[in-house]
Enzyme design. Structure first.
Site: not given
Ligand code: EZ4
Ligand code: CO
Length: 405
Positions: A37, A122, A147, A159, A212, A214, A264, A314, A318, A341, A405
Site C-alpha cells: 500500500n 471492524h 475490532r 486510525y 489496534d 497501530h 503485519e 493481516h 489493501d 482479519e 502512523w
Molecule cells: O493500516 O493495511 O490491521 N490492519 C491494519 C491496516 C493497515 C493497512 C496499511 O496499509 O493495521 O489497516
Molecule cells: Co493492524
C-alpha cells in the site's frame, strides 16, 4: 513444464493492486498478490526488471528452490518491496502446482484442520455510541470477534475510523500527497478504556474484542493500556508498540496479561524470532503477501506453534483477494490458526476484476474446492481501472513532531 511468460498487472478497482500472472508453456497459469500500500510501483518495477527475467524457462514446480533463489540468492535481502515480490511469485507457483495436481492448495499443505475460518470484523465510529451501534450490527451479522476503533475526541481522523468515507476501499482515493493526522497519547490513553467498558456494559462478554493501537505507544505506555483493558477481556491488543527492539514486548509482558498480537509489517521470521521464542507475543499477524509467500509463512507457523503463538494474518483491504484466498488455504490448514482479519470484498469494481473461492457467512470464511488458489483476474475489465498514485497518512504529535502512523 516451463515458465513461458510473466505479466505484472497494476490496476485500481477501487484501490491499487499489483498482481503477478505466471504463465507456463502448457497454458496453466498462477496468480500472486504483490501489493504494498502506497509503494505499489516499487514492487512492480522490482518484479518487472529484476525478477521476471530470471524466471523465464524455469520449472514452476520447484517452488522451494525458486524461493531460495529469490531470497538467499539476492545479496540485498529482505524488506517489504523484495518480500512482496517474492511472495507474488511463490503464491503463483502454489496456484500452478494445485491446478496441475487438480487439488486446492490447502490439500498440498496438509489438508483441513478445521471446518471454517473465524474472522474479526471492524467496528468503527465518530463516537463511542456510533462505534457500539456498528458493533451491534456486526454481532447481528454473526461475527464472533470484532475490532473496535473510535475517533479520539479532539483528534479527528484517528486510525481505523473512516472520516467521510463509506468504506475502507475508498480510503485511497483523492490523495495527491500523504494526508497528515494529529496524535496525542494522553488523550488516547484517557479515552480508550471507556470504549471497552461501555462495549462490555452494552453487549456483555459473549463477543470477543480486539483493538489496534497501530504502534503508537512506547512499551511502557502499552503496558499501561494493557492493564487498563484487562477487565474487558480482549482477545488481543494489536501492534501495541513497534518491535524494532524485540525486547520491547518483554517489557509489556512483564506488566500485563492482555494477549499481544503483532506482525503485519514483518517481512521475515527474523522480525519475530525473539518475540516468539521468548514467548512475549500470543498472535503473529504476518501476511502471506508481505512476508514472502506461502512457503516461508508455513515455516513461521510451525516455529510459532512450538511456543504457543497462534497465526492471525493481516487482512486489511489493501491485500488483494489473491492474498485473502492464499491465506484462507493457509488458515484452514495451520494447526495453530487463531483468527483472520476480514471485512469482506465490498465493492462491485473489485468483484468485477477478481473472482475468488471464499464464501463469507456468520463471521466465518468457507473455502470451496477449486484447484490451486481458486482465484482469477479479469485482465480486460482491469484495464478500465488505471493505477492511481496514493499514500498512507503520516501522523504528527500536537506540537508538530513526526510520529508513527
Ligand atoms: O493500516 O493495511 O490491521 N490492519 C491494519 C491496516 C493497515 C493497512 C496499511 O496499509 O493495521 O489497516
Ligand atoms: Co493492524
Amino acid at each position: 513444464m516451463k515458465i513461458a511468460e510473466i505479466k505484472v498487472l497494476v490496476s485500481s478497482p477501487g484501490r491499487n493492486f499489483v498482481t503477478l500472472k505466471v504463465i507456463t508453456d502448457e497454458g496453466v497459469y498462477g496468480l500472486g498478490d504483490a501489493t504494498v500500500n502506497g509503494r505499489e510501483m516499487a514492487v512492480a518495477a522490482y518484479l518487472e526488471e529484476h525478477v521476471v527475467p530470471c524466471l523465464i524457462g524455469r520449472d514452476p514446480h520447484q517452488i522451494e528452490d525458486i524461493w531460495q533463489y529469490l531470497y538467499k540468492g539476492a545479496y540485498w535481502r529482505k524488506g517489504p518491496i523484495t518480500m512482496a515480490a517474492i511472495a507474488a511469485v511463490d503464491m503463483a507457483l502454489w496456484d500452478i502446482k494445485g491446478k496441475v495436481a487438480d487439488l486446492p492448495v490447502y490439500q498440498l499443505l496438509g489438508g483441513k484442520s478445521r471446518k471454517h475460518i473465524t474472522t474479526y470484523g471492524h467496528a468503527n465510529g465518530e463516537t463511542i455510541e456510533k462505534t457500539l451501534d456498528h458493533l451491534g450490527n456486526l454481532i447481528e451479522k454473526g461475527f464472533k470477534v470484532v475490532r473496535l476503533q473510535c475517533v479520539i475526541p479532539g483528534l479527528g481522523g484517528t486510525y481505523g475510523t473512516l472520516g467521510k468515507k463509506k468504506n475502507y476501499e475508498e480510503l485511497q482515493s483523492d490523495r495527491p500527497l500523504p494526508p497528515e493526522q494529529p496524535w496525542s497519547t494522553s488523550k488516547y490513553l484517557n479515552f480508550i478504556p471507556d470504549l471497552f467498558r461501555q462495549a462490555r456494559e452494552r453487549f456483555g462478554y459473549n463477543i470477543q474484542l480486539v483493538h489496534d493501537v497501530h504502534s503508537r505507544l512506547t512499551p511502557i505506555e502499552s503496558a499501561q493500556l494493557g492493564k487498563l483493558l484487562e477487565p474487558y477481556n480482549l482477545m488481543f491488543l494489536e501492534d501495541a508498540s513497534i518491535a524494532d527492539n524485540q525486547s520491547n514486548y518483554q517489557t509489556i509482558r512483564q506488566h500485563t496479561t492482555v494477549p499481544l498480537a503483532i506482525g503485519e509489517t514483518f517481512n521475515t521470521i527474523w522480525d519475530a524470532k525473539e518475540l516468539i521464542s521468548n514467548q512475549s507475543i500470543d498472535y503473529l499477524r504476518t501476511s502471506i503477501t508481505h512476508a514472502g509467500g506461502i512457503t516461508p509463512v508455513k515455516k513461521m507457523a510451525n516455529f510459532a506453534d512450538l511456543y504457543n503463538v497462534k497465526m492471525a494474518p493481516h487482512g486489511a483491504p489493501d491485500l488483494s483477494p489473491i492474498c485473502h484466498a492464499a491465506q484462507a488455504h493457509f488458515n484452514i490448514w495451520a494447526p495453530n490458526f487463531g483468527v483472520q482479519e476480514f471485512i469482506g470484498f465490498g465493492s462491485d469494481k473489485l468483484n468485477s476484476v477478481f473472482t475468488h473461492p471464499l464464501h463469507f457467512e456468520n463471521g466465518f470464511i468457507y473455502l470451496n474446492d477449486k484447484p490451486g488458489l481458486g482465484v482469477d483476474y479479469n485482465e480486460e475489465t482491469a484495464t478500465n481501472y488505471k493505477y492511481n498514485r496514493s499514500y498512507l497518512p503520516v501522523t504528527r504529535l500536537e506540537d508538530g513532531t513526526l510520529w508513527y502512523w
